[in-house]
Enzyme design. Structure first.
Site, PDB file in Angstrom:
ATOM      1  N   TRP A 184       0.961  -1.243   0.125  1.00 28.20           N
ATOM      2  CA  TRP A 184       0.265  -0.196   0.422  1.00 28.20           C
ATOM      3  C   TRP A 184       0.632   1.091  -0.438  1.00 28.20           C
ATOM      4  CZ3 TRP A 184      -0.101   4.134   3.536  1.00 28.20           C
ATOM      5  CH2 TRP A 184      -1.485   4.817   3.469  1.00 28.20           C
ATOM      6  N   ASP A 346     -15.354   8.632  -0.474  1.00 27.06           N
ATOM      7  CA  ASP A 346     -16.248   7.889   0.367  1.00 27.06           C
ATOM      8  C   ASP A 346     -16.681   9.322   1.397  1.00 27.06           C
ATOM      9  OD1 ASP A 346     -16.458   5.580   1.925  1.00 27.06           O
ATOM     10  OD2 ASP A 346     -14.542   5.020   2.767  1.00 27.06           O
ATOM     11  N   ARG A 422      -9.209  -3.048   7.519  1.00 27.01           N
ATOM     12  CA  ARG A 422     -10.307  -1.776   7.036  1.00 27.01           C
ATOM     13  C   ARG A 422     -11.685  -1.707   7.267  1.00 27.01           C
ATOM     14  NH1 ARG A 422     -11.671   3.326   2.873  1.00 27.01           N
ATOM     15  NH2 ARG A 422     -10.571   4.879   3.887  1.00 27.01           N
ATOM     16  N   LYS A 455     -16.430   5.698 -10.108  1.00 26.10           N
ATOM     17  CA  LYS A 455     -14.747   4.992  -9.466  1.00 26.10           C
ATOM     18  C   LYS A 455     -14.942   3.772  -8.019  1.00 26.10           C
ATOM     19  CE  LYS A 455     -11.244   6.232  -5.795  1.00 26.10           C
ATOM     20  NZ  LYS A 455     -10.152   7.916  -5.414  1.00 26.10           N
ATOM     21  N   TRP A 456     -14.204   2.846  -8.298  1.00 24.58           N
ATOM     22  CA  TRP A 456     -14.921   1.950  -8.379  1.00 24.58           C
ATOM     23  C   TRP A 456     -13.497   1.297  -7.140  1.00 24.58           C
ATOM     24  CZ3 TRP A 456     -19.117  -2.215 -10.423  1.00 24.58           C
ATOM     25  CH2 TRP A 456     -18.639  -3.025  -9.759  1.00 24.58           C
ATOM     26  N   ASP A 457     -13.868   0.995  -6.023  1.00 27.12           N
ATOM     27  CA  ASP A 457     -12.448   0.804  -5.210  1.00 27.12           C
ATOM     28  C   ASP A 457     -12.594  -0.802  -4.714  1.00 27.12           C
ATOM     29  OD1 ASP A 457     -10.267   2.034  -3.578  1.00 27.12           O
ATOM     30  OD2 ASP A 457     -11.773   3.629  -2.297  1.00 27.12           O
ATOM     31  N   ASN A 459     -10.876  -2.292  -0.683  1.00 26.61           N
ATOM     32  CA  ASN A 459      -9.665  -1.473  -0.446  1.00 26.61           C
ATOM     33  C   ASN A 459      -9.571  -2.551   0.967  1.00 26.61           C
ATOM     34  OD1 ASN A 459      -9.097   0.648  -0.749  1.00 26.61           O
ATOM     35  ND2 ASN A 459     -11.398   1.210  -0.532  1.00 26.61           N
ATOM     36  N   CYS A 499      -9.910   1.410  -8.925  1.00 28.87           N
ATOM     37  CA  CYS A 499      -8.975   1.906  -7.786  1.00 28.87           C
ATOM     38  C   CYS A 499      -9.181   0.507  -6.450  1.00 28.87           C
ATOM     39  CB  CYS A 499      -9.793   2.721  -6.947  1.00 28.87           C
ATOM     40  SG  CYS A 499      -8.848   3.553  -5.738  1.00 28.87           S
ATOM     41  N   ASP A 521      -1.896   5.694  -3.046  1.00 29.98           N
ATOM     42  CA  ASP A 521      -2.649   6.437  -2.366  1.00 29.98           C
ATOM     43  C   ASP A 521      -2.013   7.240  -1.937  1.00 29.98           C
ATOM     44  OD1 ASP A 521      -5.574   5.861  -1.791  1.00 29.98           O
ATOM     45  OD2 ASP A 521      -5.334   4.692  -0.648  1.00 29.98           O
TER      46      ASP A 521
HETATM   47  C1  DGJ Z   1      -8.653   4.351  -0.823  1.00 32.36           C
HETATM   48  C2  DGJ Z   1      -8.325   4.608  -1.970  1.00 32.36           C
HETATM   49  O1  DGJ Z   1      -7.241   4.713  -2.640  1.00 32.36           O
HETATM   50  C3  DGJ Z   1      -8.597   6.722  -1.668  1.00 32.36           C
HETATM   51  O2  DGJ Z   1      -8.049   7.213  -2.795  1.00 32.36           O
HETATM   52  C4  DGJ Z   1     -10.144   7.156  -0.851  1.00 32.36           C
HETATM   53  O3  DGJ Z   1     -10.901   6.252  -2.477  1.00 32.36           O
HETATM   54  C5  DGJ Z   1     -10.281   6.056  -0.552  1.00 32.36           C
HETATM   55  N1  DGJ Z   1     -10.170   4.520  -0.785  1.00 32.36           N
HETATM   56  C6  DGJ Z   1     -11.839   5.743   0.144  1.00 32.36           C
HETATM   57  O4  DGJ Z   1     -12.254   5.559   1.202  1.00 32.36           O
END
Ligand code: DGJ
Length: 760
Positions: A184, A346, A422, A455-457, A459, A499, A521
């Protein structure tokens, strides 16, 4: 063009060929490199009439020793690793022979995978009759790449496939390689390996493709020739490079064998993902082959070779803390500065005020946003910008209505308490009801909120797989492709940004659906310059989403001016992510001028060809298109005393006349410390109130570079003005603070400009 003659098969790309020989049912590589006539196959074929000691032979005289087999199975003296490991009825030894082949003008669609466009195809059909298994080896020919995959068809008792990789064996052993390890905020960190003897491998096996390594890597021979390897795949992957004693090197890539076991029943087939192989006479040529392939064949039709809008994203400006008024203020300022797409990140849904809750509850948070996203969307559209929203569709927080209603939708190993990443769980995407939920959520949001962009995240990494048999991780990726295909079918013109906590899924599978992605990030410009330099060997600038963020990096605490941030972010698709409503007037002016510079060079910045023109002490990446070029110049630590930096600009017409200019920047007076008194008519205290006041209205201007010369001189390298070297601050010295940057534009020079310049 695909040619066939006297047992040779040649796939001719624009500037390479892939030459194969089929003999006694065995397929071997003769040549992969610069283009050659198929007739050269006979001369290039290895003479294997003398074999090394201890080589073994099959009953019909085949040997695996010193073989460049395209489907090596570790038999008959092949000392390198096999590309297939499987078992059936307790037996695991295979021996395949090619039975037939076919050539298709247009490649067949791949089972369940995104199939890149514009390929013709050569397919070899192999069988191991004793084991009741058939294999198709597919070769897809693109202009600048070869794509390879296999389709394994089983008959009779179930077959369990544990490893099925694309393999290429070169008859030489002078390779070194570069792999991009990832974690990360630290994506695409280069790691170099020299292959002598033995095996080196990389394995990324925590769900998303780039958890540990990017699937792209390259090898370079001592003569400078380069080979690129990638996968059109978004999950666990593996690659190995193995050098053997007899001077052969085998390179394999594909789905990671870790936690992989795919059972193929009678009459069923298993297809591996597409491996992408590219060739370049040097590293720049390799990057051109890769970027042409990605721009031309991977990126979805609606966005291929088109430029993307300049974006504003509120994440680093507000994180979860915003009100509708704040968002409106940001939107107004964004419009004023020339931004074209406004993205609300977000925190707009459920009761999402931090990252502990509400993922999965995709209903507006009306407390924060009275009227919901539709109201913001209408407001932004009225201002004359496009509008988009953030989603993390594959995840759920235990503290959410979705989880309370469907706890069984979350991925679980069925034995232990679920792990959290997370504060969230992964949804089990293999469940049809989860797929429907995600498709409906996204498609309705696009329609209801009039979204131009999503934007498709993604995490968290994946662990606690529910099952090994059936291969959960692979099924997950195939389910993701199903979901994305359904959404793309219904919303083909919506712009999606990829993303995964930054760049954890920065791969060709995702780019087959989403035309660009958030690389990391980490928005610190020096870190991004390094990443962009490495990633641009394998991927075009058009897939890079880069944002200018606050001067003090939120990830590193490193300070960079807005100018430096822009000079790096401009190579790719530009965005801003800082609090625009808190800017000084000077910063506003700086951003507005960056945006007009970018608009004037946008095609070049997003669609140009990459050259690495770095030197000692700086990273310089060039983008060239037609008769123009743009160079992002990122200094490393400042060095003491005097030196010249030479800037090379490649790819332009040697005889053409060009003008090279820097983008004008200015520097905050407070950066000069007590040296500020060299340029100030009155004495100013280094940290007094006066300097704060003056620096609100005045910045020290950068040097102005304007060089007129031929394409040949640019190619050979031109000296930049001397960097400040500890004596005197002047408008002509190039003031380079630690890790500061410059942008250079190179354009053809008209007669008039040329004359005017020579009079100066
Ligand atoms: C991780 C992404 O990489 C960020 O740009 C942002 O969208 C956050 N998540 C939001 O929780």
């Amino acid at each position: 063009m695909i040619e066939e003659k006297d047992g040779f098969f040649c796939l001719h790309g624009d500037s390479f060929c892939y030459l194969l020989c089929l003999e006694n049912g065995e397929l071997s590589l003769i040549h992969f490199g610069r283009d050659l006539p198929i007739e050269d196959g006979a001369a290039l074929k290895l003479d294997r009439s003398v074999l090394p000691g201890r080589a073994t032979l099959s009953p019909d005289g085949r040997t695996g020793a010193v073989t460049t087999s395209e489907f090596p199975l570790g038999r008959y003296g092949d000392k390198l690793s096999p590309c297939l490991q499987a078992e059936k009825g307790g037996k695991s030894s295979f021996d395949f022979l090619v039975r037939s082949h076919r050539i298709n003008e247009l490649a067949e669609p791949m089972d369940g995978y995104p199939t890149p466009k514009w390929a013709s195809e050569l397919v070899f059909e192999l069988a191991d009759e004793a084991m009741g298994v058939e294999v198709e080896l597919h070769y897809l020919l693109f202009k600048t790449a070869v794509g390879r995959y296999m389709r394994i068809v089983n008959h009779g008792e179930p077959l369990t496939v544990r490893k099925a990789l694309c393999s290429i064996t070169f008859p030489f052993v002078d390779f070194s390689g570069r792999f991009l390890s990832a974690s990360w905020a630290d994506e695409a960190r280069p790691s170099d390996v020299r292959f002598n003897c033995g095996c080196w491998s990389m394995d990324s096996s925590l769900g998303a493709s780039c958890e540990a390594f990017n699937p792209f890597f390259y090898l370079r021979r001592e003569n400078g020739e380069c080979y690129g390897f990638n996968l059109v795949y978004s999950g666990n992957h593996f690659a190995a490079v193995e050098a053997g004693k007899h001077g052969f090197t085998r390179v394999m890539n594909g789905i990671s064998p870790t936690a992989f076991a795919k059972t193929v029943s009678d009459g069923e087939a298993f297809t591996t993902p597409l491996s992408v192989l590219t060739y370049g006479e040097d590293l720049d040529c390799l990057s051109h082959a890769n970027s042409d392939f990605v721009n031309g064949c991977i990126i979805p039709e609606a966005f291929a070779n088109k430029v993307k809008p300049i974006t504003y994203n509120n994440w680093e400006a507000t994180y979860f803390k915003f009100t509708r008024q704040k968002i409106y203020a940001l939107a107004r300022k964004a419009k004023k500065l020339g931004i074209e797409l406004f993205v609300l990140d977000d925190g707009w849904f459920g009761s999402r005020d931090d990252d502990t809750k509400s993922l999965g509850d995709w209903k507006p948070n009306l407390k924060k946003l009275p009227g919901g996203p539709r109201k913001v969307s209408d407001y932004v559209h009225r201002l004359g910008m496009k509008f988009g929203l953030w989603f993390e569709p594959e995840m759920v927080n235990p503290d959410s209505d979705l989880y309370r209603a469907h706890p069984d939708w979350a991925l679980s190993d069925g034995v232990h308490e679920n792990s959290l990443g997370r504060n969230q769980l992964t949804l089990d995407l293999t469940k049809p009801e989860v797929q429907d939920f995600i498709v409906d959520t996204i498609v309705s949001a696009i329609k209801d909120y009039r979204l131009d962009y999503v934007k498709w995240d993604y995490n968290r990494s994946m662990d606690g797989f529910p099952r090994l048999e059936g291969n959960y991780c692979h099924e997950y990726v195939m389910s993701l492709y199903k979901v994305l295909s359904r959404i793309k079918q219904r919303c083909p013109d919506t712009l999606f940004e990829n993303c995964a906590s930054g760049g954890s899924r920065n791969d060709l599978g995702m780019y087959s659906f989403f035309p660009y992605g958030w690389l990391s990030d980490d928005t610190d410009s020096y870190e991004r310059a390094k990443m962009q330099r490495e990633l641009s060997v394998g991927y075009p600038f058009s897939v890079f989403s880069n944002h200018v963020s606050a001067k003090t990096s939120h990830q590193m605490f490193r300070y960079s001016s807005l100018g430096t941030k822009f000079d790096v972010a401009m190579l790719g698709c530009l965005g801003y992510e800082l609090d625009l409503s808190a800017l000084r007037k000077l910063d506003e002016r700086e951003i507005a001028s960056q945006i007009s510079f970018y608009k004037a060079h946008r095609e070049l910045a997003q669609l140009g060809r990459r050259y690495d023109v770095s030197g000692d002490g700086f990273i310089a990446v060039e983008s060239q298109l037609g008769d123009k070029a743009l160079v992002s110049f990122q200094a490393k630590e400042a060095t003491p005393n005097f030196h010249y930096d030479f800037l090379h600009v490649k790819g332009l017409r040697k005889e053409g006349r060009y003008i090279l200019k820097n983008r004008k920047e200015s520097f905050d007076l407070r950066r000069f410390g007590s040296m500020v008194n060299y340029v100030s008519p009155v004495r100013i205290k280094e940290d007094g109130a006066l300097i704060n006041l003056i620096s609100r209205h005045y910045e020290f201007p950068s040097e102005e570079t304007s060089l007129l010369c031929s394409g040949s001189a640019l190619d050979a390298g031109v000296p930049l003005p001397p960097a400040y070297c500890g004596s005197g601050i002047s408008k002509s010295s190039r003031i380079m603070f630690d890790f500061s940057a410059r942008a250079y534009s190179i354009e053809p020079c008209s007669e008039g400009e040329s004359k005017a310049k020579s009079k100066e």
